[in-house]
Enzyme design. Sequence first.
Site, PDB file in Angstrom:
ATOM      1  N   TYR A 194      -3.075   6.751 -11.147  1.00 33.65           N
ATOM      2  CA  TYR A 194      -4.280   6.983 -11.959  1.00 33.65           C
ATOM      3  C   TYR A 194      -3.916   7.756 -13.227  1.00 33.65           C
ATOM      4  O   TYR A 194      -4.472   7.509 -14.294  1.00 33.65           O
ATOM      5  CB  TYR A 194      -5.328   7.790 -11.174  1.00 33.65           C
ATOM      6  CG  TYR A 194      -5.973   7.002 -10.065  1.00 33.65           C
ATOM      7  CD1 TYR A 194      -7.022   6.135 -10.331  1.00 33.65           C
ATOM      8  CD2 TYR A 194      -5.534   7.124  -8.753  1.00 33.65           C
ATOM      9  CE1 TYR A 194      -7.622   5.408  -9.312  1.00 33.65           C
ATOM     10  CE2 TYR A 194      -6.126   6.398  -7.734  1.00 33.65           C
ATOM     11  CZ  TYR A 194      -7.162   5.542  -8.022  1.00 33.65           C
ATOM     12  OH  TYR A 194      -7.754   4.819  -7.017  1.00 33.65           O
TER      13      TYR A 194
ATOM     14  N   LYS B 283      -4.870  -1.655  -6.632  1.00 30.11           N
ATOM     15  CA  LYS B 283      -3.765  -0.917  -7.206  1.00 30.11           C
ATOM     16  C   LYS B 283      -2.966  -0.262  -6.081  1.00 30.11           C
ATOM     17  O   LYS B 283      -3.569   0.010  -5.029  1.00 30.11           O
ATOM     18  CB  LYS B 283      -4.221   0.126  -8.227  1.00 30.11           C
ATOM     19  CG  LYS B 283      -5.349   1.069  -7.799  1.00 30.11           C
ATOM     20  CD  LYS B 283      -5.250   1.953  -6.593  1.00 30.11           C
ATOM     21  CE  LYS B 283      -4.201   2.973  -6.395  1.00 30.11           C
ATOM     22  NZ  LYS B 283      -4.374   3.735  -5.121  1.00 30.11           N
TER      23      LYS B 283
HETATM   24  P1  NAD Z   1      -5.892   1.156   5.201  1.00 27.33           P
HETATM   25  O1  NAD Z   1      -4.676   1.536   5.965  1.00 27.33           O
HETATM   26  O2  NAD Z   1      -7.154   1.880   5.547  1.00 27.33           O
HETATM   27  O3  NAD Z   1      -6.168  -0.399   5.305  1.00 27.33           O
HETATM   28  C1  NAD Z   1      -5.126  -1.347   5.245  1.00 27.33           C
HETATM   29  C2  NAD Z   1      -5.542  -2.623   5.951  1.00 27.33           C
HETATM   30  O4  NAD Z   1      -4.435  -3.506   5.935  1.00 27.33           O
HETATM   31  C3  NAD Z   1      -5.904  -2.395   7.435  1.00 27.33           C
HETATM   32  O5  NAD Z   1      -7.027  -3.177   7.752  1.00 27.33           O
HETATM   33  C4  NAD Z   1      -4.680  -2.896   8.177  1.00 27.33           C
HETATM   34  O6  NAD Z   1      -4.985  -3.391   9.471  1.00 27.33           O
HETATM   35  C5  NAD Z   1      -4.214  -4.014   7.253  1.00 27.33           C
HETATM   36  N1  NAD Z   1      -2.795  -4.373   7.402  1.00 27.33           N
HETATM   37  C6  NAD Z   1      -2.332  -5.640   7.389  1.00 27.33           C
HETATM   38  N2  NAD Z   1      -1.008  -5.650   7.561  1.00 27.33           N
HETATM   39  C7  NAD Z   1      -0.620  -4.367   7.703  1.00 27.33           C
HETATM   40  C8  NAD Z   1       0.635  -3.759   7.914  1.00 27.33           C
HETATM   41  N3  NAD Z   1       1.767  -4.475   8.017  1.00 27.33           N
HETATM   42  N4  NAD Z   1       0.675  -2.421   8.005  1.00 27.33           N
HETATM   43  C9  NAD Z   1      -0.453  -1.671   7.885  1.00 27.33           C
HETATM   44  N5  NAD Z   1      -1.683  -2.207   7.674  1.00 27.33           N
HETATM   45  C10 NAD Z   1      -1.757  -3.541   7.596  1.00 27.33           C
HETATM   46  O7  NAD Z   1      -5.538   1.360   3.649  1.00 27.33           O
HETATM   47  P2  NAD Z   1      -6.545   1.528   2.441  1.00 27.33           P
HETATM   48  O8  NAD Z   1      -6.706   2.976   2.150  1.00 27.33           O
HETATM   49  O9  NAD Z   1      -7.739   0.711   2.672  1.00 27.33           O
HETATM   50  O10 NAD Z   1      -5.631   0.927   1.247  1.00 27.33           O
HETATM   51  C11 NAD Z   1      -5.441  -0.459   1.086  1.00 27.33           C
HETATM   52  C12 NAD Z   1      -5.131  -0.754  -0.387  1.00 27.33           C
HETATM   53  O11 NAD Z   1      -6.219  -0.313  -1.178  1.00 27.33           O
HETATM   54  C13 NAD Z   1      -3.904  -0.027  -0.941  1.00 27.33           C
HETATM   55  O12 NAD Z   1      -3.239  -0.856  -1.854  1.00 27.33           O
HETATM   56  C14 NAD Z   1      -4.470   1.179  -1.667  1.00 27.33           C
HETATM   57  O13 NAD Z   1      -3.662   1.641  -2.722  1.00 27.33           O
HETATM   58  C15 NAD Z   1      -5.777   0.606  -2.175  1.00 27.33           C
HETATM   59  N6  NAD Z   1      -6.801   1.646  -2.342  1.00 27.33           N
HETATM   60  C16 NAD Z   1      -7.431   1.734  -3.527  1.00 27.33           C
HETATM   61  C17 NAD Z   1      -8.393   2.691  -3.718  1.00 27.33           C
HETATM   62  C18 NAD Z   1      -9.110   2.777  -5.038  1.00 27.33           C
HETATM   63  O14 NAD Z   1      -9.827   3.758  -5.256  1.00 27.33           O
HETATM   64  N7  NAD Z   1      -8.957   1.795  -5.901  1.00 27.33           N
HETATM   65  C19 NAD Z   1      -8.721   3.583  -2.691  1.00 27.33           C
HETATM   66  C20 NAD Z   1      -8.073   3.461  -1.473  1.00 27.33           C
HETATM   67  C21 NAD Z   1      -7.108   2.479  -1.301  1.00 27.33           C
END
Ligand code: NAD
Length: 409
Positions: free
Chosen positions: A247, A159
């Site tokens: 959420y 999401k």
């Molecule tokens: P994050 O920044 O920690 O991870 C993102 C990943 O994408 C990294 O490994 C990064 O290297 C990669 N990436 C690839 N191309 C990129 C770009 N152009 N710019 C930046 N990063 C790039 O983020 P996250 O917190 O892991 O979130 C990722 C996804 O997961 C989002 O859509 C977020 O909404 C979702 N999320 C959901 C929950 C949940 O509880 N369901 C919790 C956290 C995050």
Amino acid sequence: MSDNDTHQQPASQIRRRFLQAAGVAGLVLGKSASAQTTPPDHLAPRPSPQPIRPLPEGRRPFGYAIVGLGKYAINQILPAFGECQHARLAGLVSGDPQKARKVASAYGVPEKNIYSYDNFDDIRNNPEIDAVYIILPNALHADFAVRAFRAGKHVMCEKPMATSVGDCQRMIDAARRASKQLMIGYRCHFDPITQRAIQTIRAGKLGKLRAVTTENTDVLSIDDPSGQWRVKRSLSGGGSLMDLGIYGVNGARYLLNEEPIEVSAIRAESTNPVFHEVEDIISWTFRYRSGALAHGNSSFTAAATSRFGIQAEKLSGMLNPATGYYNNRFETVAGEETHILSDPMFQIPALNQFSAQLDHLPDVLGSGKPSLATGEEGMQDIRLIQAIYQSAATRRPVSTDWGDWRRKA
Ligand code: NAD
């Protein structure tokens, strides 16, 4: 920190809840568990959570490739495979080969199942990978989902589903063309406390719902790479509403089991340059045909909250925390009496929401039971979020009387 990291509780609080649960909630729950109930008329049928069947003998577990090895993937999803019954980690897709190799060796993923963003499409030739799970910044979800469907794989997507309704539609169309399943990572639908709250409400125990209020906040750190893309509109599609407020939007729809017909919203002005491109604080109100209202608030500069207040004719309810990774809590309140229905150690078997979510996709595919988190569900949230943004920008209510959201687009 984002997405309301774990809500760990001190031992004294757990002990207090032990006494409350033993003294009050056990009795109430005993009653509710045995009662045969029919949902009230104003609640339309929607799939209910069903227990996951064990993997049939001889069937190999369903292989996921994780796309994006950021915080959520590393800290929550990868460890959750350990408790899955149907799913296993089969591959990794990352822009950082060193990190991918390190993670692969920790989880026993063979080198041949590591892909980069560039050679990702070669996944089509890998029969060990049944689905990809996209855990990338929001704006990248749609393109990777479409590529995965073209490669003949099922898709689990985090999401928010995408940053525009057009992209959501593109994903749904690609899934249909490929005859593959698209599921959105709405983990709360698999949280045992949320499921108990939904069952209690659907069984009519609170009476007719009149209003839902929800708060979803957390302090965003832009020193953290996870915080940086979240404040860039081109990657996030929006601020606290896209990340946390979603959420509240999804939860209000799920709790009320009704779609809003009108949206009003207001966005606070921020002088903080971090919020130059996306909103920090935003508030919205949904108006429903039944006469109910829902009101939500999200922020990137207020300490972590994730709450739903449920005001109903017989009892009011509270989910607080509502969207934590563990230890959520549901209570109903009548006057001065509080009944806690959520103490996991007493009433609800421990269930890891992440593993249950990962198992749901193969379970749906194997059993034909309805998915609890479809692409249509994800698209409706994005439609409503766009209506919230439109109302905040124009300072006028926006009609959202679009008919049945489950319709095939
Ligand atoms: P994050 O920044 O920690 O991870 C993102 C990943 O994408 C990294 O490994 C990064 O290297 C990669 N990436 C690839 N191309 C990129 C770009 N152009 N710019 C930046 N990063 C790039 O983020 P996250 O917190 O892991 O979130 C990722 C996804 O997961 C989002 O859509 C977020 O909404 C979702 N999320 C959901 C929950 C949940 O509880 N369901 C919790 C956290 C995050």
